[in-house]
Design an enzyme around this catalytic site. Structure first.
Site, PDB file in Angstrom:
ATOM      1  N   CYS A  86       0.835  -1.200   0.000  1.00 59.43           N
ATOM      2  CA  CYS A  86       0.000   0.000   0.000  1.00 59.43           C
ATOM      3  C   CYS A  86       0.874   1.257   0.000  1.00 59.43           C
ATOM      4  CB  CYS A  86      -0.983  -0.050   1.164  1.00 59.43           C
ATOM      5  SG  CYS A  86      -2.333   1.118   0.981  1.00 59.43           S
ATOM      6  N   HIS A 203      -3.521  -5.642   1.148  1.00 59.66           N
ATOM      7  CA  HIS A 203      -2.879  -5.830   2.453  1.00 59.66           C
ATOM      8  C   HIS A 203      -2.881  -7.288   2.894  1.00 59.66           C
ATOM      9  CE1 HIS A 203      -2.465  -1.621   3.853  1.00 59.66           C
ATOM     10  NE2 HIS A 203      -3.498  -1.385   3.066  1.00 59.66           N
ATOM     11  N   GLU A 205      -1.230  -8.599   5.230  1.00 58.33           N
ATOM     12  CA  GLU A 205      -1.116  -8.689   6.695  1.00 58.33           C
ATOM     13  C   GLU A 205      -2.476  -8.519   7.381  1.00 58.33           C
ATOM     14  OE1 GLU A 205      -0.588  -6.093   4.973  1.00 58.33           O
ATOM     15  OE2 GLU A 205      -1.010  -4.266   6.121  1.00 58.33           O
TER      16      GLU A 205
END
Lengths: 229, 80
Positions: A86, A203, A205
């Site tokens: 990002c 993302h 994560e």
């Protein structure tokens, strides 16, 4: 495996990345502050998401000039895998480690939702544990994720198989409807010519264990962390 | 000395903000607006009095930070 996570003023996914790395490897990553001009020895550098320097001037532009990014550049050039997520992707294009630019979303809206992305190449540290054509459901959360590159750059990326992920529908079809931000060629992630630097808007994560609503991001992190089978 | 740096999106680069501005103006009845592009103006206060040197330095600032030449162009205007 030692991982380093770079932290800028305004980073807000640095701790998510650190938690994911710790859960997956059992080891805490080294957190490296933007003013540091050296990065401790490590096997992976993660540049996390957020709003470094408040997105002033252009997303990632100020972060790209920070002392730590000179260190990231040296390590990247020496072959250390670098994963920019990002805002981390925006920083990597602003400092020239990756080509192109990330423009304002075509919709002019901040987009925060799960999207599907298709793995286009497994020849990167972030995808070596995946299979080409795998469809992953991973969230995006950005206002400036509209990937742009001039025709020559785009041709080079395609010819060298450096598009790592494309936005697609749940069946893996790359369609305009599945494109959340107007990115040219539905590009969600790319790598450098040496293939060790990867930038992506989604993302992983935020989608690596069932409590988060899914585990599709784990393959990316596990690959980058050297845990892929 | 002052320098004004005008940064604009490159021709051919999608400018969703400019599009939204043109659309809103059309909505207000300004039907003569056929297009708009949004850039930014950066005003720099500079020490020194040599305009040639100043221009060279501001060019370097543009290349290193102020403009992203993948997507933007810049023009420099010096005064004072």
């Amino acid at each position: 495996m030692t991982a380093a996570v770079i932290v800028f003023p305004g980073s807000n996914c640095d701790r998510d990345a650190a938690v994911a790395i710790q859960r997956l490897t059992g080891e805490k990553p080294v957190m490296v502050w933007h003013r540091d001009s050296e990065i401790p020895p490590c096997d992976l550098i993660v540049i996390p998401g957020g709003f470094s320097y408040g997105d002033y001037l252009r997303c990632g532009a100020i972060a790209a000039t920070s002392p730590v990014m000179a260190a990231v550049r040296r390590r990247a050039e020496a072959g250390t895998p670098v994963l920019g997520i990002c805002n981390g992707f925006q920083i990597l294009v602003e400092c020239g480690l990756l080509p192109g630019a990330l423009l304002r979303n075509a919709s002019m809206r901040y987009v925060c939702k799960d999207v599907h992305i298709r793995v286009e190449t497994t020849a990167t540290p972030a995808t070596l544990g995946a299979r080409r054509g795998d469809v992953l459901r991973i969230p995006v959360a950005h206002g400036d994720g509209n990937y742009f590159a001039d025709e020559a750059t785009l041709k080079l990326l395609e010819d060298e198989n450096r598009v790592v992920f494309r936005y697609c529908d749940r069946d893996g079809a790359v369609t305009a409807r599945a494109n959340p931000n107007g990115s040219i060629g539905n590009i969600a992630g790319i790598c450098n010519a040496e293939r060790n630097v990867v930038g992506m808007m989604p993302h992983p994560e935020r989608m690596f264990e069932p409590e988060l609503g899914g585990t599709d991001g784990a393959v990316i992190l596990r690959s980058a962390l050297g845990l892929a089978a | 000395m002052k320098a004004h740096v005008l940064i604009m999106p490159r021709e051919g680069v999608l400018d969703p903000q400019g599009k939204a501005i043109a659309h809103a103006l059309n909505g207000l009845g300004f039907t003569q607006v056929e297009g708009a592009r949004q850039g930014k103006l950066i005003e720099l206060e500079l020490s020194g009095s040599d305009p040639e040197a100043a221009r060279r330095e501001v060019v370097e600032m543009c290349e290193k930070l102020l403009a992203n030449q993948v997507i933007e162009t810049y023009r420099i205007h010096l005064e004072g």
